[in-house]
Enzyme design. Structure first.
Site, PDB file in Angstrom:
ATOM      1  N   HIS A 167      66.946-105.418 -44.174  1.00  0.00           N
ATOM      2  CA  HIS A 167      68.345-105.377 -44.619  1.00  0.00           C
ATOM      3  C   HIS A 167      68.943-103.967 -44.572  1.00  0.00           C
ATOM      4  CE1 HIS A 167      66.662-104.438 -48.741  1.00  0.00           C
ATOM      5  NE2 HIS A 167      67.745-103.694 -48.780  1.00  0.00           N
TER       6      HIS A 167
ATOM      7  N   ASP B 180      61.719-109.287 -44.669  1.00  0.00           N
ATOM      8  CA  ASP B 180      62.568-108.125 -44.947  1.00  0.00           C
ATOM      9  C   ASP B 180      61.892-106.818 -44.539  1.00  0.00           C
ATOM     10  OD1 ASP B 180      64.917-106.887 -45.706  1.00  0.00           O
ATOM     11  OD2 ASP B 180      64.276-106.585 -47.781  1.00  0.00           O
TER      12      ASP B 180
ATOM     13  N   GLY C  85      69.533 -97.659 -52.789  1.00  0.00           N
ATOM     14  CA  GLY C  85      69.133 -96.705 -51.755  1.00  0.00           C
ATOM     15  C   GLY C  85      67.637 -96.527 -51.619  1.00  0.00           C
TER      16      GLY C  85
ATOM     17  N   SER D 134      65.665 -98.931 -51.088  1.00  0.00           N
ATOM     18  CA  SER D 134      65.190 -99.979 -50.183  1.00  0.00           C
ATOM     19  C   SER D 134      64.536 -99.367 -48.952  1.00  0.00           C
ATOM     20  CB  SER D 134      66.361-100.863 -49.755  1.00  0.00           C
ATOM     21  OG  SER D 134      66.847-101.617 -50.837  1.00  0.00           O
TER      22      SER D 134
END
Length: 382
Positions: A127, A157, A233, A235
């Site tokens: 993502h 993901d 952020g 991620s």
């Protein structure tokens, strides 16, 4: 004398009080002397003495280990941050969007990533880079270099980005299968953008094998839950253990709670990464059927001889199942001798195989039991 007498004798009480205080002081001094120098009063109680007095010190304990030294967790966090921090990068993207009034425009995005191979491979979230027209990677020394998307897997993901730079710091990958609830967990990333690069937060592994649904409806399973602070952020950044090894890739935080974040276990990511680097995509084994879990109602409706298994409802044209001779309304009862009771059992068994691998299915066709060999194909790209 009588003019002062009122029934009390103050002098007598004063003498009694002085006597009691003196007795107490004397007893205290005697006990102190006996305690500090017992040999003065009990000559046979010195080292090696054979007396049986009550003031004997207990004999020294045998085979007693020295007290364990507890490592300072703050010292560990400092060491891990110094070791892994340089391998954590910022991942900036630009996506194209369209508005009916303004027309086409670009949307900037930012996340984190971690360099896991000296060839410049970076592990991050799907993502973070999904749909990006351009990717820019910010290194630990401030350099900004272009990144190239190697491959992505939305179902887990995960994504791999590559940069072409020499002498890169690399974060070692650990083993997430041996994690224990309560052990140290350190998150490193860019929680609110590149202005706060390589922010370090620490906590513990709060739970294992969590399942969540992301904002886009994707279901992620087997996640690590941690109370180490994770923000948008973060991620794609690493979750690290006390040994300075990456044990997870941070992916999400609970939207309505504080101190609940989730990370993709690194052992789940390793085969995905290998597939993405080798093929640029996830190559999924394919049988080519649509099946249903048999229930008593389904067994009765189709007049089946069993009440457990996977009923084949449809077979794709030119699929491995069709080529192997499987038919509609066949019942799959075993997969490589493992009993198949539900569609989930069959899906899980397929995920453990590779494209081109031959499997053996036990099927029930009417009342006839057969063993069928099937060579798995690659799932067609949607």
């Amino acid at each position: 004398m009588s003019e002062y007498y009122d029934g009390r004798r103050p002098g007598l009480f004063l003498y009694i009080a002085i006597g009691l205080i003196s007795a107490l002081l004397g007893s205290s001094l005697m006990l102190f002397a006996v305690h500090t120098n017992p040999q003065l009063f009990f000559p046979d109680k010195g080292p090696g003495g054979g007396g049986q007095g009550t003031l004997d010190a207990p004999p020294p304990a045998q085979n007693t280990l020295p007290p364990a030294r507890v490592n300072d967790p703050h010292e560990t966090i400092v060491q891990v941050a110094a070791k892994i921090g340089p391998a954590v990068v910022g991942v900036s993207t630009r996506r194209q969007a369209y508005d009916w009034f303004w027309g086409a425009y670009e949307i900037p995005g930012v996340g984190s990533g971690v360099i896991f191979a000296e060839q410049g491979y970076i592990l991050t979230n799907d993502h973070v880079v999904h749909g990006a027209r351009s990717i820019t990677v910010t290194l630990f020394d401030g350099r900004q270099v272009p990144g190239r998307l190697v491959g992505t897997d939305p179902s887990t993901d995960l994504a791999v980005v590559k940069i072409d730079e020499p002498d890169l710091p690399v974060a070692p990958l650990g083993d997430s299968d041996n994690l224990l609830v309560g052990e140290l967990a350190i998150a490193i990333g860019n929680p609110l953008g590149l202005e706060l690069q390589r922010t370090v937060t620490a906590g513990i592994v709060s739970a294992l094998n969590r399942t969540i649904q992301t904002e886009d409806g994707n279901v992620l399973e087997g996640l690590i839950q941690t109370d180490a602070s994770i923000n948008p952020g973060n991620s794609g950044g690493p979750l690290v253990n006390a040994s300075g090894q990456v044990i997870g890739i941070n992916t999400a935080k609970a939207p309505k709670a504080e101190g609940i974040g989730f990370s993709i276990p690194i052992n789940l990511a390793k085969p995905i990464v290998e597939e993405l680097i080798t093929h640029g995509r996830i190559v999924t084994p394919w049988l080519g059927i649509i099946g249903g879990t048999i229930t008593p109602e389904i067994a009765n409706y189709y007049d089946l001889a069993v009440e457990e298994g996977v009923l084949i409802l449809e077979i794709s044209r030119n699929s491995p199942a069709e080529k192997a001779g499987l038919r509609r309304l066949d019942v799959i009862t075993t997969f490589n001798i493992t009993p198949m009771e539900t569609v989930e059992d069959l899906t899980s068994a397929l995920e453990q195989q590779k494209v081109g691998q031959e499997i053996k299915l036990t099927i029930l066709r009417g009342e006839s039991k057969q063993t069928v060999s099937v060579t798995l194909g690659e799932r067609p790209q949607e």
